[in-house]
Design a protein around this motif. Structure first.
Motif, PDB file in Angstrom:
ATOM      1  N   ARG A 494       0.864  -1.190   0.000  1.00 47.29           N
ATOM      2  CA  ARG A 494       0.000   0.000   0.000  1.00 47.29           C
ATOM      3  C   ARG A 494       0.896   1.234   0.000  1.00 47.29           C
ATOM      4  NH1 ARG A 494      -1.961   3.490   3.585  1.00 47.29           N
ATOM      5  NH2 ARG A 494      -1.033   2.461   5.380  1.00 47.29           N
ATOM      6  N   ASP A 502       1.746  -4.619   4.954  1.00 43.57           N
ATOM      7  CA  ASP A 502       0.598  -3.750   4.693  1.00 43.57           C
ATOM      8  C   ASP A 502       0.441  -3.608   3.165  1.00 43.57           C
ATOM      9  OD1 ASP A 502      -1.334  -1.852   4.491  1.00 43.57           O
ATOM     10  OD2 ASP A 502      -0.342  -0.354   5.766  1.00 43.57           O
ATOM     11  N   VAL A 504      -1.697  -5.813  -0.452  1.00 45.48           N
ATOM     12  CA  VAL A 504      -2.562  -6.924  -0.874  1.00 45.48           C
ATOM     13  C   VAL A 504      -1.732  -7.983  -1.589  1.00 45.48           C
ATOM     14  CG1 VAL A 504      -4.660  -5.526  -1.111  1.00 45.48           C
ATOM     15  CG2 VAL A 504      -3.156  -5.840  -3.094  1.00 45.48           C
ATOM     16  N   ASP A 522      -5.783  -9.901   1.879  1.00 45.97           N
ATOM     17  CA  ASP A 522      -5.148  -8.854   2.676  1.00 45.97           C
ATOM     18  C   ASP A 522      -3.745  -9.353   3.063  1.00 45.97           C
ATOM     19  OD1 ASP A 522      -6.033  -6.440   4.849  1.00 45.97           O
ATOM     20  OD2 ASP A 522      -4.359  -7.728   5.394  1.00 45.97           O
ATOM     21  N   THR A 525      -3.691  -9.861   7.251  1.00 45.61           N
ATOM     22  CA  THR A 525      -4.535 -10.913   7.866  1.00 45.61           C
ATOM     23  C   THR A 525      -4.569 -12.175   7.011  1.00 45.61           C
ATOM     24  OG1 THR A 525      -6.487 -10.147   6.693  1.00 45.61           O
ATOM     25  CG2 THR A 525      -6.065  -9.163   8.857  1.00 45.61           C
ATOM     26  N   ILE A 529     -10.231 -10.436   0.421  1.00 44.82           N
ATOM     27  CA  ILE A 529     -10.954  -9.160   0.396  1.00 44.82           C
ATOM     28  C   ILE A 529     -11.780  -9.000  -0.874  1.00 44.82           C
ATOM     29  CG2 ILE A 529      -9.795  -7.668   2.060  1.00 44.82           C
ATOM     30  CD1 ILE A 529      -7.809  -6.838   0.069  1.00 44.82           C
TER      31      ILE A 529
END
Ligand SMILES: CC1=C(/C=C/C(C)=C/C=C/C(C)=C/C=C/C=C(C)/C=C/C=O)C(C)(C)CCC1
Ligand SMILES: [Fe+2]
Length: 550
Positions: A494, A502, A504, A522, A525, A529
């Motif tokens: 990101r 952080d 995808v 994600d 996690t 998504i």
């Protein structure tokens, strides 16, 4: 180094697919029948999945109950918008390109190995929460010649064109040494150079092909303007905004030449050379790692084999041979000086994909060791035979995927003779399957914590999960869709992120019912998504790159 020159006057399939024919090939309506004869159609821009353009080939019929991952792509191209389930983050603006061998037949002739297939590019374009997909064949000389002549015309990974007389066999050997008969089928990966050009690659140097990431047009050959010669290079250069590093194995005087190319240039410049310490020829270098200041040159006991290169029929290890007696080594070259600053013997290993490498330092900031991680196949070459299409297409429920692990090399920088190789975590964490890895590119060459890869849920015959590996805690999170084959999980950070995970993870899934979809997880996690179904399932693909929206 080996500087066998390329003679462009020697052309395979010399009943001449000439310039005239190449031009004719470009006229879509004119060659549609060629595609149809091999079970392919051309469907132009479509905004909805086409319902009636797919002409199944004999091969498709045979594979109707097989996973679409190992079934040739159904048509030459498609492009359209996809319906998204879930939410694509609004910051994800750009294009993910994936390359791989997606067409494994010429008419009724079926190729035998996964790596033989003609290159299929897939494009996922993310913009403001929307997703458009396209796929298209790369128009390499090898692909075009196979269509024009309805037969194999160039030497692929395992397939060799048939010669009909002793004289033509001798001619073919000459073409092999000149490089003329080697394929330019750029089917292993795709990279975005620092200057924005997008290049598809394989292990033959002539198979470096520039494409347009917007419409997947084949623009032309990437011509290296230096005179380094040679015929093969690593399939995975290390590419950043400021450089392109690669290795040129020297088959004549066994060793590797480490080269660097700057953005905007087509000229590779030599950084240095490493001589092999064992064996009759260099070890296979599908990929290699680098740290901030060093290039790591692996010398694997699975070595190129000149004798096997000459053979018409595939050998158990294809163009390679296993030489445990020659031992295994890791060399470290300083990027600035080209000096080999470490060269250690390590336990025997088999790897195709290095994950990353970094410098380990003491309190004074002196580099004490290089850590290099890879997808390691327990020093067992069986994986190569496992990747035959017959094996991939005939999963019976038996667990036949050889074990693999995250192999961590420690290369001491104090002049020691030996380095170590150990599993970085318990391989049971990822089902003892491990390949097709990616990392956050901002951590390339630096100490890092996470890698994303394909793992295994057994029984299986190919890695069938996506796994996020935490190398610090030595744990893994696994994602699985029963009966499906996911392709390499590709991490996109990101913009502005401070945490390594952080972002995808993008993958494409091919399932057992002939369907497929794009998947977004994600990065932190590892939860889904978003997903978007394709109009039809796509074959498996190998490696990708990200082209951010400018
Ligand atoms: C065309 C010639 C060659 C080509 C070599 C190629 C195309 C090598 C490609 C290697 C790939 C795609 C390796 C991928 C490995 C993936 C693995 C192990 C996945 C495992 C899953 O569990 C040469 C052989 C260089 C010789 C000249 C002709
Ligand atoms: Fe690869």
């Amino acid at each position: 180094m080996a500087s066998l020159s390329f003679s462009s006057s020697l052309k395979p399939c010399s009943n001449n697919y000439s310039r005239k024919i190449v031009t004719r090939y470009r006229a879509k309506h004119d060659y549609n029948t060629d595609y149809q004869s091999r079970g392919l159609t051309i469907s132009n821009v479509a905004t909805k999945p086409p319902s009636n353009v797919v002409i199944p080939s004999k091969q498709d019929d045979e594979n109707i109950k097989k996973n679409v991952a190992w079934t040739s792509v159904k048509q030459e191209r498609w492009q359209g918008d996809l319906l998204v389930q879930g939410e694509i983050p609004l910051w994800l603006n750009g294009t993910y390109l994936r390359n791989g061998p997606g067409l494994w037949n010429i008419g009724d002739y079926n190729f035998r190995h996964l790596f033989d297939g003609y290159a299929t590019l897939v494009r996922l374009h993310f913009e403001n929460g929307r997703l458009a997909m396209a796929h298209r064949q790369i128009e390499s000389d090898a692909y075009k010649a196979s269509i024009e002549n309805k037969k194999l015309c160039y030497r692929e990974f395992s397939e060799v064109p048939k010669t009909d007389s002793f004289l033509s066999y001798i001619g073919d050997i000459a073409k092999l040494f000149s490089g003329a008969s080697l394929t330019d089928n750029a089917n292993t990966g795709v990279v975005k150079l620092g200057d924005g050009r997008v290049v598809c690659l394989t292990e033959t140097i002539k198979g470096s092909i520039v494409i347009d990431p917007n419409n997947l047009d084949t623009i032309g050959k990437f011509e290296y303007s230096d005179n380094l010669g040679g015929l093969i290079h690593s399939a995975h250069p290390i590419v950043t905004d400021s450089e392109f590093l690669t290795l040129l194995p020297d088959l004549i005087n066994p060793g590797y030449v480490v080269v660097r190319m700057e953005p905007g240039s087509n000229e590779r410049k030599v950084i240095g050379r490493v001589n092999c310490r064992g064996g009759p020829s260099p070890g296979w270098v599908h990929s290699f790692p680098a740290t901030e200041h060093y290039v790591v040159v692996p010398e694997m006991p699975l070595r190129y084999c000149a004798g096997n290169l000459l053979k018409a029929e595939p050998t158990p290890l294809y163009k390679f041979q296993w030489h445990p007696e020659s031992k295994a080594y890791m060399h470290v070259m300083c990027k600035a000086s080209g000096n080999v600053v470490a060269s250690v013997e390590v336990p025997l290993y088999v790897t195709f994909h290095f994950i990353n490498a970094y410098e380990e330092k003491d309190e004074e900031g002196r580099v004490t060791a290089i850590i290099a991680d890879c997808c390691e196949h327990n020093a067992d070459t069986t994986i190569l035979q496992n990747l035959t299409l017959q094996n991939l297409r005939s999963f019976s429920g038996e667990d036949v995927l050889p074990d693999a692990r995250v192999g961590r090399f420690r290369i001491p920088m104090d002049g020691s003779s030996y380095g170590s190789l150990e599993a970085a975590l318990d391989p049971n964490e990822h089902g003892k399957g491990m390949d097709m890895c990616s990392i956050n590119p901002n951590f390339l060459g630096k100490k890092y914590r996470y890698t994303y890869a394909c793992g295994a849920q057994r029984p299986c015959n190919f890695p069938n999960t996506l796994t996020k590996i935490d190398l610090m805690n030595k744990t893994a999170k696994n994602w699985v869709d029963e009966g499906s084959i996911p392709s390499e999980p590709f991490f996109v950070a990101r913009p502005g992120a401070t945490e390594e995970d952080d972002g995808v993870v993008i993958s494409m899934i091919s399932d057992k019912n002939g369907e497929g979809y794009a998947l977004l997880l994600d990065g932190s996690t590892f939860q889904e998504i978003a997903r978007a179904k394709f109009p039809y399932g796509l074959p498996y693909g190998l490696h990708g790159c990200w082209v951010p929206k400018t």
